[in-house]
Design an enzyme around this catalytic site. Structure first.
Site, PDB file in Angstrom:
ATOM      1  CD  GLU A  13      43.120  32.523  41.728  1.00  0.00           C
ATOM      2  OE1 GLU A  13      42.391  31.793  42.452  1.00  0.00           O
ATOM      3  OE2 GLU A  13      43.214  32.396  40.506  1.00  0.00           O
ATOM      4  CB  CYS A  49      40.806  33.481  35.119  1.00  0.00           C
ATOM      5  SG  CYS A  49      39.722  34.923  35.107  1.00  0.00           S
TER       6      CYS A  49
END
Length: 250
Positions: free
Chosen positions: A111, A2
């Site tokens: 992402e 993340c």
């Protein structure tokens, strides 16, 4: 992993989710990046008998974990994530996973799918049913040589579930609302007692929306970075995030 996330919920929504009070008013944040201040909730310990005060508090911390034993932060790598599988074994996190577990509210995260070592497509990953969620986090208060203190934190990650794996092999750990108390209770629950929580969310919880390269630049902070686009063709690289070095797992 993340490396970017978003929090667009209101302070009232965050307070209701985390069970804290007096969350400072803040504007929607669509592109939160490493080293920026992020909101985390932690336990304040057991309540006094008869107290109406919550047993949790919200803090603003720097997204970039600094162990207490670091002598020169400038020479220490930026830690934005910690692997849940090895967090109890690493000297950097051993104390925090035992004593300073935290919750980090988010509306979702970003992402990048990579091919051949290059970013191909950015995705905005959000709960399929909407709402605000809480990632598993760790906190550490770092004392600088001059005497000042700074609260720092990182996000725990786990091996991605089979649905998310085609995008990336890691994803943030999400703590279910009904498990907040167990996760934050560092007095009664040792790391082994919460190990079952340090896993990827079940398939179907998140949806991954292809978005443009606007999210790559920290300066782009508007809602347009979350707008759906046509996915990039396989084998065609996208623009590389300008701070890609900060997005490596520790």
């Amino acid at each position: 992993m993340c490396g970017r996330f978003s929090l667009t919920a209101s302070p009232e929504e965050v307070e209701a989710l985390l069970g804290v009070v007096d969350v400072d008013a803040f504007p929607p944040r669509y592109n939160i990046a490493p080293t920026q201040p992020v909101l985390m909730a932690c336990s304040t310990g057991p309540r006094e008998p008869g107290s109406n005060l919550p047993d949790r508090e919200a803090k603003l911390v720097r997204w970039g974990f600094l162990p207490s034993w670091v002598k020169d932060p400038k020479k220490f790598p930026l830690i934005i994530n910690a692997r849940s599988e090895s967090v109890t074994e690493k000297n950097s996190f051993r104390a925090a996973i035992r004593h300073r577990r935290a919750l980090l509210p988010a509306s979702g995260f970003y992402e990048w799918r990579r091919e051949g070592g290059k970013s191909v497509q950015a995705y905005w990953v959000r709960p399929r049913d909407g709402g605000v969620i809480a990632f598993a986090g760790l906190m550490e208060t770092y004392s600088e040589p001059g005497g000042s203190e700074i609260d720092t934190g990182c996000i725990l990650t786990a091996t991605a579930n089979e649905e998310f794996a085609p995008i990336h092999d890691r994803m943030p750990v999400m703590i279910p609302r009904e498990e907040f108390g167990r996760w934050l209770d560092c007095i009664n629950n040792e790391p082994r007692d919460v190990a079952d929580l340090m896993v990827a969310p079940e398939p179907g919880f998140f949806e991954a929306i292809p978005v443009s390269n606007l999210v790559n630049k920290v300066a782009n902070t508007g809602p347009e970075i979350q707008e759906r686009v046509q996915p990039a063709e396989t084998g065609k690289p996208a623009e590389k995030p300008v701070d890609d070095a900060q997005m490596q797992l520790f």
